[in-house]
Design an enzyme around this catalytic site. Structure first.
Site, PDB file in Angstrom:
ATOM      1  N   TRP A  19       0.775  -1.201  -0.087  1.00 44.02           N
ATOM      2  CA  TRP A  19       0.024  -0.090   0.176  1.00 44.02           C
ATOM      3  C   TRP A  19       1.016   1.282  -0.105  1.00 44.02           C
ATOM      4  O   TRP A  19       0.275   2.297  -0.056  1.00 44.02           O
ATOM      5  CB  TRP A  19      -0.968  -0.124   1.113  1.00 44.02           C
ATOM      6  N   HIS A 102      12.798  -2.661  -1.222  1.00 40.73           N
ATOM      7  CA  HIS A 102      11.950  -1.957  -2.255  1.00 40.73           C
ATOM      8  C   HIS A 102      12.731  -1.258  -3.097  1.00 40.73           C
ATOM      9  O   HIS A 102      13.542  -0.237  -2.538  1.00 40.73           O
ATOM     10  CB  HIS A 102      10.757  -1.666  -1.678  1.00 40.73           C
ATOM     11  N   GLY A 180       4.598   1.622 -11.149  1.00 41.26           N
ATOM     12  CA  GLY A 180       3.861   2.874 -11.030  1.00 41.26           C
ATOM     13  C   GLY A 180       3.837   3.515 -12.476  1.00 41.26           C
ATOM     14  O   GLY A 180       3.284   4.395 -12.600  1.00 41.26           O
ATOM     15  N   SER A 220       3.327  -2.672 -12.065  1.00 36.39           N
ATOM     16  CA  SER A 220       2.043  -2.390 -13.020  1.00 36.39           C
ATOM     17  C   SER A 220       1.370  -3.673 -13.160  1.00 36.39           C
ATOM     18  O   SER A 220       0.703  -3.962 -14.103  1.00 36.39           O
ATOM     19  CB  SER A 220       2.603  -1.871 -14.174  1.00 36.39           C
ATOM     20  N   GLY A 241       1.198  -2.817  -6.260  1.00 34.20           N
ATOM     21  CA  GLY A 241       1.054  -1.474  -5.703  1.00 34.20           C
ATOM     22  C   GLY A 241      -0.129  -0.823  -5.967  1.00 34.20           C
ATOM     23  O   GLY A 241      -1.266  -1.220  -5.409  1.00 34.20           O
ATOM     24  N   GLY A 242      -0.251   0.007  -6.834  1.00 31.72           N
ATOM     25  CA  GLY A 242      -1.536   0.705  -7.146  1.00 31.72           C
ATOM     26  C   GLY A 242      -2.763  -0.200  -7.272  1.00 31.72           C
ATOM     27  O   GLY A 242      -3.915   0.296  -6.673  1.00 31.72           O
TER      28      GLY A 242
END
Ligand code: 13P
Length: 258
Positions: A19, A102, A180, A220, A241-242
């Site tokens: 997150w 990361h 991202g 992604s 992620g997103g």
């Protein structure tokens, strides 16, 4: 006797949501509740909320199939390290795993391989699991250095980790240029790096532990591309992620892994 199980069947698929520095406390709890309530047969699910929300999210997910983790921890055990959070504290509030190495820690905060390794050793010694991220930048890929960079990060990150402790480690291959950006490595590109990293792990330890090591892809990942990525034999799941910030985009990725 039936056919021997293939290597992939040794590894339970693993889908985790990172997150990052998103969500407030209430939306973190609501999202954790939605993930917790979603049956995911045969898939390990992980959530990495912001540090302040780990405690609450771990409470929401206690007793479920969802493991909760922190996005970082200190390399030091305790003491005068203002602003830091120790691995023991992370474990104490109910986290089971910590994300280390990361690319945002490496490239935005300048974390070195040696520093990341110190955190890996600390987290494992406190009884946590580790998800170790590796990945090349676009310049490194263009220069043909993808394998070198990923090998160096993996070997350095795992320095001093015992064969037994490797059972508590998973690896996430996250090409920096795909994070991202909406740009995803093709299944072939990612699969080649995953197979390469598994070979590196076999060289460091042995073939058995390398076959058991879970290597997730990140960068992604979305509902539209998750299935084709995770169909690749060496891709054992996804670090998202997103798309992990909403149930309607994260839950289908879990389904794609099952
Ligand atoms: P995105 O899925 O937003 O590209 O982020 C990937 C990532 O960094 C997960 O750790």
């Amino acid at each position: 006797m039936g056919p021997l199980p293939g290597p992939r069947s040794l590894r339970t698929p693993y889908v985790a949501g990172n997150w990052k520095m998103n969500l407030d406390r209430r939306s973190a709890v609501e999202l954790a509740e939605a993930v917790r309530g979603h049956a995911a047969d045969g898939v390990d699910v992980g959530l990495f909320p912001a540090m302040l929300h780990v405690d609450e999210v771990a409470r929401v997910c206690a007793g479920s199939h969802v493991r909760v983790g922190a996005q970082n921890c200190s390399d030091e055990p305790s003491g005068a390290f203002t602003g830091e959070v120790s691995a023991a504290m992370v474990k104490d509030v109910g986290a089971r795993v910590v994300l280390l190495g990361h690319s945002e820690r490496r490239h935005v905060y300048g974390e070195s391989d040696a520093f990341i390794n110190a955190k890996v050793i600390r987290a494992l010694s406190e009884g946590l699991e580790v998800m170790l991220c590796v990945g090349e930048t676009i310049e490194e890929r263009r220069d043909g250095r993808t394998e070198d960079v990923c090998r160096t990060q993996l070997v350095a990150g795992l320095e001093g980790v015992s064969r037994g402790d490797l059972e508590r480690v998973s690896v996430a291959y996250e090409p920096v240029w795909a994070i991202g950006t909406g740009e995803t490595a093709t299944p072939e590109m990612a699969g080649a790096v995953h197979a390469y990293l598994r070979g590196v792990a076999a060289g460091l330890f042995d073939e058995d532990v390398a076959q058991a090591l879970r290597i997730l892809y990140g960068g992604s990942v979305k509902p539209a591309n998750a299935a084709e990525l995770m169909a690749v034999p060496d891709i054992d799941g996804a670090l998202v992620g997103g798309a992990s910030l909403r149930p309607d985009t994260f839950l289908p990725i879990i389904v794609a892994a099952s």
